[in-house]
Design an enzyme around this catalytic site. Structure first.
Site, PDB file in Angstrom:
ATOM      1  N   SER A 105      -1.197   2.800  26.227  1.00 28.28           N
ATOM      2  CA  SER A 105      -1.635   2.328  27.549  1.00 28.28           C
ATOM      3  C   SER A 105      -2.272   3.403  28.425  1.00 28.28           C
ATOM      4  O   SER A 105      -2.712   3.094  29.536  1.00 28.28           O
ATOM      5  CB  SER A 105      -0.461   1.681  28.292  1.00 28.28           C
ATOM      6  N   LYS A 108      -5.612   2.549  29.835  1.00 25.88           N
ATOM      7  CA  LYS A 108      -5.843   1.816  31.084  1.00 25.88           C
ATOM      8  C   LYS A 108      -6.370   2.712  32.204  1.00 25.88           C
ATOM      9  O   LYS A 108      -6.874   2.217  33.217  1.00 25.88           O
ATOM     10  CB  LYS A 108      -4.560   1.105  31.501  1.00 25.88           C
ATOM     11  N   SER A 162       1.825  -1.782  33.738  1.00 25.85           N
ATOM     12  CA  SER A 162       0.981  -1.615  32.548  1.00 25.85           C
ATOM     13  C   SER A 162       0.698  -2.947  31.865  1.00 25.85           C
ATOM     14  O   SER A 162       0.805  -3.087  30.646  1.00 25.85           O
ATOM     15  CB  SER A 162       1.641  -0.647  31.559  1.00 25.85           C
ATOM     16  N   LYS A 278       0.128   7.858  34.474  1.00 23.38           N
ATOM     17  CA  LYS A 278       0.148   6.654  33.638  1.00 23.38           C
ATOM     18  C   LYS A 278       0.956   6.927  32.384  1.00 23.38           C
ATOM     19  O   LYS A 278       0.807   7.972  31.744  1.00 23.38           O
ATOM     20  CB  LYS A 278      -1.284   6.248  33.255  1.00 23.38           C
TER      21      LYS A 278
END
Length: 327
Positions: A105, A108, A162, A278
Site C-alpha cells: 500500500s 497509494k 488504506s 504511509k
C-alpha cells in the site's frame, strides 16, 4: 564485490553528471516544467530553451550504490531501508535502496500524488461495483456501490485506513479505468525520476510486475510532501467523513490512521516529531513504512523501511535508524 545492472549504472551516472552540471553551470533560478526531461537529455533542452535549467538532481538527496551505516544498526531484518535528510539534501542511511521491492500500500502515495494534481477536492465520485469487489481480507474503507463521496473524503480513506476501494474509485474517476490510471502512474513515476519502478494498480495489490525501490519511493514521497493537503491528510490521526448512499441517505464513517507512531501505539524516538507517512503490508511485501518526521534541529527527515518480518521489527528498526542517523 558489488554488481550493478546496466540500467542502474546508467541512472547513477546520469544523476552524477547532472549534479555536476548543475553545480558548475546553473546559476539561474529558471526551472523546466518537467525536470526529469533534463535528466534524460540536459544539453539539448538547454539549447532548445535558450536558458540555463535547474536540473533534475539539484534539490535531491543523491548517493551511490554502496550501503551506508548498515553495520551500526541491530539485527532487525528488512529487505531494504533508507533515510534522507531533506533539509540538508543528504542520504544519511542506505540499505539496498536500489533493490527491486514490492510496495504493497505504499503504492497509494503515488495514487494520492496523481489525484491531488489532477482532481478537485470537492468533486463528487460515484462508487462503482468494481471498486468494492475486493478480496475478503483486502483493506477497505467501507464503501458500497452507488455511494456518492468527495475526492477529499476518498483521499482520507486512501491514506488513513488504506482503503483499496478508495484507490480504485479514485483511479476510475481520474482516468476512467484502473488500467488507464496505471499507465498514468508509470508516466508520472518516470517524470519524478522513479525509473526503476513499475505499477499495475492504484492500491498495491500484489503483482509480480508491480514493484519499486526505496530510492524511487523517496523520490515520489518527497514530491508529495510539497503539497500541503497531502501533509495535512497524513498528519490526521482520525477523521469522520460524511457522504450519501445509493438512496441519497446520509452515511458517515470514521477513519483511523494506521501509522502507529502517530496514533500512540509506538513510542516516538526522543527529539523527533512524527508528521505522518504511509504503511503497507502484504505477504510478498512484508511490513513497510514511509515516514515523514522532524528532528530536534527542525530538519525534515524521510525514512523508509520495506519488507520487515513483523510490525514490531518494522518500528524497532525505524526508531533505530532515526536515533542513529537522523538526530
Amino acid at each position: 564485490m558489488i554488481c550493478i545492472n546496466n540500467h542502474l549504472k546508467q541512472k547513477l551516472l546520469c544523476i552524477i553528471c547532472i549534479a555536476a552540471v548543475f553545480l558548475t553551470a546553473c546559476s539561474s533560478n529558471d526551472s523546466f516544467a518537467d525536470a526529469y526531461a533534463a535528466y534524460e537529455n540536459p544539453y539539448s533542452i538547454q539549447q532548445t530553451s535558450g536558458k540555463k535549467i535547474n536540473f533534475f538532481s539539484s534539490d535531491l538527496c543523491v548517493t551511490g550504490t554502496a550501503d551506508l551505516g548498515v553495520n551500526e544498526v541491530a539485527a532487525y531484518t528488512a529487505g531494504a531501508s533508507g533515510a534522507f535528510n531533506i533539509t540538508r539534501k543528504e542520504v544519511v542511511y542506505a540499505s539496498s535502496i536500489y533493490e527491486k521491492m514490492f510496495p504493497a500500500s505504499l503504492t497509494k502515495i503515488l495514487t494520492a500524488y496523481i489525484i491531488l494534481n489532477n482532481c478537485k477536492l470537492d468533486d463528487k465520485v460515484t462508487i462503482s461495483e468494481n471498486a468494492v469487489n475486493l478480496e475478503a481480507d483486502a483493506s477497505n474503507c467501507g464503501l458500497k456501490s452507488g455511494d456518492v463521496i468527495s475526492v477529499e473524503s476518498l483521499l482520507y480513506g486512501l491514506l488513513l485506513p488504506s482503503g483499496n476501494d478508495a484507490a480504485i474509485a479514485l483511479a476510475e474517476y481520474c482516468c476512467g479505468s484502473v488500467e488507464a490510471f496505471a499507465d498514468k502512474m508509470n508516466q508520472t513515476a518516470k517524470s519524478l525520476g522513479a525509473t526503476a519502478s513499475h505499477f499495475c494498480n492504484p492500491s498495491g495489490l500484489h503483482d509480480d510486475n508491480h514493484y519499486t525501490t526505496v530510492y524511487d519511493l523517496y523520490l515520489i514521497f518527497q514530491s508529495c510532501i510539497k503539497n500541503e493537503e497531502f501533509v495535512k491528510i497524513i498528519n490526521t490521526k482520525e477523521i469522520t467523513v460524511k457522504y450519501s448512499d445509493i438512496k441519497g441517505e446520509s452515511v458517515q464513517k470514521t477513519y483511523e490512521n494506521t501509522n502507529r507512531y502517530l496514533i500512540g501505539k509506538e513510542s516516538i524516538p526522543s527529539g523527533f516529531e512524527v508528521i505522518g507517512g504511509k504503511t503497507g503490508t502484504t505477504n510478498a511485501a512484508g511490513n513497510c513504512l514511509v515516514l515523514l518526521s522532524k528532528n530536534a534541529e527542525n530538519e525534515e527527515i524521510v525514512s523508509i523501511v520495506m519488507k520487515s518480518a513483523s510490525k514490531t521489527d518494522l518500528y524497532n528498526l525505524m526508531s533505530q535508524i532515526l536515533n542513529t542517523f537522523c538526530s
